[in-house]
Design an enzyme around this catalytic site. Structure first.
Site, PDB file in Angstrom:
ATOM      1  N   ARG A  38      37.205  37.053  54.470  1.00 47.56           N
ATOM      2  CA  ARG A  38      37.834  38.407  54.641  1.00 47.56           C
ATOM      3  C   ARG A  38      37.064  39.290  54.309  1.00 47.56           C
ATOM      4  NH1 ARG A  38      41.706  35.327  51.663  1.00 47.56           N
ATOM      5  NH2 ARG A  38      43.377  34.230  53.064  1.00 47.56           N
ATOM      6  N   ASP A  71      35.556  42.803  53.087  1.00 45.01           N
ATOM      7  CA  ASP A  71      36.387  44.061  52.688  1.00 45.01           C
ATOM      8  C   ASP A  71      36.029  45.435  53.780  1.00 45.01           C
ATOM      9  OD1 ASP A  71      37.915  43.240  50.765  1.00 45.01           O
ATOM     10  OD2 ASP A  71      36.047  43.486  49.319  1.00 45.01           O
ATOM     11  N   ARG A 114      29.510  42.167  45.307  1.00 46.66           N
ATOM     12  CA  ARG A 114      29.273  43.575  45.142  1.00 46.66           C
ATOM     13  C   ARG A 114      29.356  44.003  43.747  1.00 46.66           C
ATOM     14  NH1 ARG A 114      33.901  46.239  48.597  1.00 46.66           N
ATOM     15  NH2 ARG A 114      33.417  47.855  47.443  1.00 46.66           N
TER      16      ARG A 114
END
Lengths: 249, 249
Positions: free
Chosen positions: B50, B52, B197
């Site tokens: 999934r 972002d 990230r």
């Protein structure tokens, strides 16, 4: 009065070309708008090449006059912060007083990217023409070199083009092959409207064996748009560089 | 019943991420819409990761069940003709009956691209984080390797993440330097939300000498989001590949 020269890159997909026109987004229009806001004075840009709708650039050059004292680095970063990300100011420089990006240009280099595949990465899809089916690449490469030299390109621009002299000198014209990728690289002193794309469309017709490499001479001699191949899509074309006296790379 | 597996690439800039949600454009939403129209039956996709909002992919994998007899090549070309150009179906394949893109995934590879420059080409600007100022790259490279192995990544995901087990195994974690370009490459069995990230944000803090490479162990041990660096922007991140049993590249 300062004369400021900018090197500009853009992905042309969303734009109706370089040249400003009412009611359509253009590179020149967006740049003049942002420059006018930053400098708080009306700015008129002179661009080296009027790229068509959908054509890209990594080395477009434009200049403008201003009395503003903004430092070059601040101008670049201020513009890049305000511009959409598909237009980037790559360099800013002080130019000689008389410098004019279009009339001083001595040469330009364009590249046209073709990929022989069913699908290409979304990262480069907007800048590529996909080619399917058999292709005689050596014949295309042979045909490409036949455009080098000084020729009348009447057959390679729209029939309605009103110009007395359609003769242009081409320094380099070649096909580069790298895996499934074919790049047409052309460097010349100047180009007519649709000229590079019509050369590419003709080279693809050579690759399809609808036109022979040896026919390029007679197509040029015909001085008739109908003798050349179709105009290839804008998406594959990028203006790489504009050359000025004493600056040839 | 066929089980069809697709490899998908997308430039995530315009999308609110992979997962379907009301009132926002998502990759899954656009794909299910086009699939439903082509197959003329409702289609529900299972995606491996999934991603972002704003994150890109060159190797996302998703599967769906259908009784439709459409050939694989026709499905791919039909989808690509109807999809926006920033989403591309790179491959279609018949999968085993029980294959599920998410639960069968054994590993994923992500890349995060940083460029040390004032400006980058408009062609890649949407997929890059620009870095300015001094950067201790050897320290970043040292810090990166310290994420390899099995660790509790509580410090590297949002504090509100409700998961019993935040332990993940990382196979490869390294910085590659190429001119002004730094790429963080990470391969692991799975990743928490924002994990890659936040690792990148922490590596940049190491490059700035705000965190030492040797501190990575204590940041992991703290199991406290506040001990790690900031979450780097989505734009630099690309899901490169999803790995399944017997398919490791």
């Amino acid at each position: 009065m300062r004369n400021i020269r900018m090197t500009i890159g853009y992905e042309g997909t969303r734009y109706a070309g370089w040249q400003i026109q009412p009611g359509a987004p253009t590179i020149q229009g967006v740049l003049e708008d942002r420059l006018t806001r930053i400098l708080q004075e009306p700015v008129r840009l002179a661009g080296a090449g009027r790229t068509d709708a959908g054509v890209h650039a990594l080395g477009q050059v434009a200049n403008f006059s201003t009395e503003c004292r903004i430092p070059l680095a601040g101008l670049r970063s201020g513009l890049n912060a305000r511009l959409p990300e598909d237009i980037r100011i790559l360099e800013t420089a002080e130019a000689e007083p008389g410098f004019h990006a279009r009339s001083w240009a001595r040469g330009k280099e364009y590249r046209y990217t073709m990929v022989r595949a069913e699908v290409v990465s979304p990262f480069e899809a907007p800048r590529v023409m996909l080619l399917h089916g058999a292709l005689d690449v050596p014949a295309m490469a042979d045909a490409a070199t036949r455009f080098e030299g000084r020729h009348d390109f009447t057959s390679f621009c729209p029939a309605a083009t009103e110009l007395d002299d359609k003769t242009r000198r081409i320094f380099t014209s070649r096909i580069e092959e790298d895996g499934d990728r074919l790049t047409y690289v052309v460097r010349g002193e100047g180009f007519l409207r649709h000229m590079v794309r019509t050369i590419v469309g003709t080279l693809v017709a050579v690759g399809r064996r609808r036109i022979g490499a040896a026919d390029i001479a007679s197509i040029l001699a015909a001085r008739d748009r109908r003798s050349a191949g179709p105009c290839a899509p804008a998406r594959g074309l990028t203006l790489m560089r504009v050359e000025y006296d004493g600056e040839r790379a």
